[in-house]
Design a protein around this motif. Structure first.
Motif, PDB file in Angstrom:
ATOM      1  N   GLY A  92       0.831  -1.185   0.000  1.00 57.17           N
ATOM      2  CA  GLY A  92       0.000   0.000   0.000  1.00 57.17           C
ATOM      3  C   GLY A  92       0.870   1.241   0.000  1.00 57.17           C
ATOM      4  O   GLY A  92       2.084   1.173  -0.179  1.00 57.17           O
ATOM      5  N   GLN A 143     -13.714  -7.187  -0.398  1.00 59.44           N
ATOM      6  CA  GLN A 143     -14.135  -6.090  -1.258  1.00 59.44           C
ATOM      7  C   GLN A 143     -14.118  -4.749  -0.543  1.00 59.44           C
ATOM      8  O   GLN A 143     -14.840  -3.835  -0.908  1.00 59.44           O
ATOM      9  CB  GLN A 143     -15.509  -6.351  -1.853  1.00 59.44           C
ATOM     10  CG  GLN A 143     -15.568  -7.580  -2.728  1.00 59.44           C
ATOM     11  CD  GLN A 143     -16.940  -7.803  -3.337  1.00 59.44           C
ATOM     12  OE1 GLN A 143     -17.886  -7.116  -3.027  1.00 59.44           O
ATOM     13  NE2 GLN A 143     -17.019  -8.760  -4.229  1.00 59.44           N
ATOM     14  N   THR A 144     -13.322  -4.617   0.485  1.00 61.26           N
ATOM     15  CA  THR A 144     -13.169  -3.337   1.159  1.00 61.26           C
ATOM     16  C   THR A 144     -12.323  -2.431   0.283  1.00 61.26           C
ATOM     17  O   THR A 144     -11.262  -2.828  -0.194  1.00 61.26           O
ATOM     18  CB  THR A 144     -12.493  -3.518   2.525  1.00 61.26           C
ATOM     19  OG1 THR A 144     -13.302  -4.362   3.329  1.00 61.26           O
ATOM     20  CG2 THR A 144     -12.294  -2.190   3.224  1.00 61.26           C
ATOM     21  N   LYS A 145     -12.780  -1.224   0.074  1.00 60.98           N
ATOM     22  CA  LYS A 145     -12.030  -0.234  -0.696  1.00 60.98           C
ATOM     23  C   LYS A 145     -11.259   0.632   0.282  1.00 60.98           C
ATOM     24  O   LYS A 145     -11.802   1.112   1.272  1.00 60.98           O
ATOM     25  CB  LYS A 145     -12.966   0.636  -1.548  1.00 60.98           C
ATOM     26  CG  LYS A 145     -13.624  -0.122  -2.673  1.00 60.98           C
ATOM     27  CD  LYS A 145     -12.591  -0.553  -3.677  1.00 60.98           C
ATOM     28  CE  LYS A 145     -13.207  -1.296  -4.828  1.00 60.98           C
ATOM     29  NZ  LYS A 145     -12.226  -1.834  -5.730  1.00 60.98           N
ATOM     30  N   ALA A 146      -9.980   0.836   0.003  1.00 63.90           N
ATOM     31  CA  ALA A 146      -9.127   1.661   0.844  1.00 63.90           C
ATOM     32  C   ALA A 146      -8.817   2.957   0.115  1.00 63.90           C
ATOM     33  O   ALA A 146      -8.282   2.941  -0.993  1.00 63.90           O
ATOM     34  CB  ALA A 146      -7.845   0.922   1.195  1.00 63.90           C
ATOM     35  N   ASP A 170      -7.039   2.079  -3.344  1.00 61.50           N
ATOM     36  CA  ASP A 170      -6.354   0.776  -3.372  1.00 61.50           C
ATOM     37  C   ASP A 170      -4.954   0.898  -3.959  1.00 61.50           C
ATOM     38  O   ASP A 170      -4.572   0.158  -4.857  1.00 61.50           O
ATOM     39  CB  ASP A 170      -7.179  -0.250  -4.155  1.00 61.50           C
ATOM     40  CG  ASP A 170      -8.486  -0.583  -3.462  1.00 61.50           C
ATOM     41  OD1 ASP A 170      -8.554  -0.443  -2.234  1.00 61.50           O
ATOM     42  OD2 ASP A 170      -9.434  -0.989  -4.157  1.00 61.50           O
TER      43      ASP A 170
END
Length: 134
Positions: free
Chosen positions: A39, A57-60, A72
């Motif tokens: 990241g 499916q968590t968006k960062a 992401d």
């Protein structure tokens, strides 16, 4: 005592070396894929307790110390961020989003991201913080 014929071919194949090779390749694959997931490094603000929001499916969304916004780990503009989040919402209406803002970034940049999430009516939003040092 039974003696094997010299001319008789082997009936079976020893697959132990092939299995050893398959296990080694599997281990290498696992190590390389976990090392490739990276990241954007940011200096997170500290909190007394933090909750993990790790879900599939968590968006960062990351706001770096220079104010650059990442989705992401890919740099995006605010317009691109809105477009991609709208596309994701069309696929999965209630997906979780986490926001990571560098502690040195202008507060307005993080508020702009949170305002965008509110306009898109995304309800599962979390702010990532670092652990407070004792």
């Amino acid at each position: 005592m039974q003696v094997q014929d010299e001319d008789k071919p082997y009936d079976d194949i020893n697959i132990t070396p092939m299995l050893d090779l398959a296990y080694v390749l599997l281990v290498i694959f696992i190590i390389m894929t976990t090392a490739a997931v990276q990241g954007i490094k940011v200096n997170l603000p500290k909190a007394s307790s933090s909750v993990s929001l790790a879900k599939p499916q968590t968006k960062a969304i990351t706001v770096s110390d220079t104010g650059q916004v990442f989705l992401d780990a890919f740099p995006v503009t605010m317009g691109e961020l809105e477009q991609r989040l709208r596309e994701q919402k069309a696929l999965t209406p209630d997906f979780p989003v986490i926001v990571k803002g560098d502690s040195n970034v202008q507060y307005q940049k993080v508020v702009d991201v949170l305002d965008l999430l509110r306009r898109l009516e995304l309800t599962q939003v979390g702010l990532v913080t670092g652990k407070q040092s004792s």
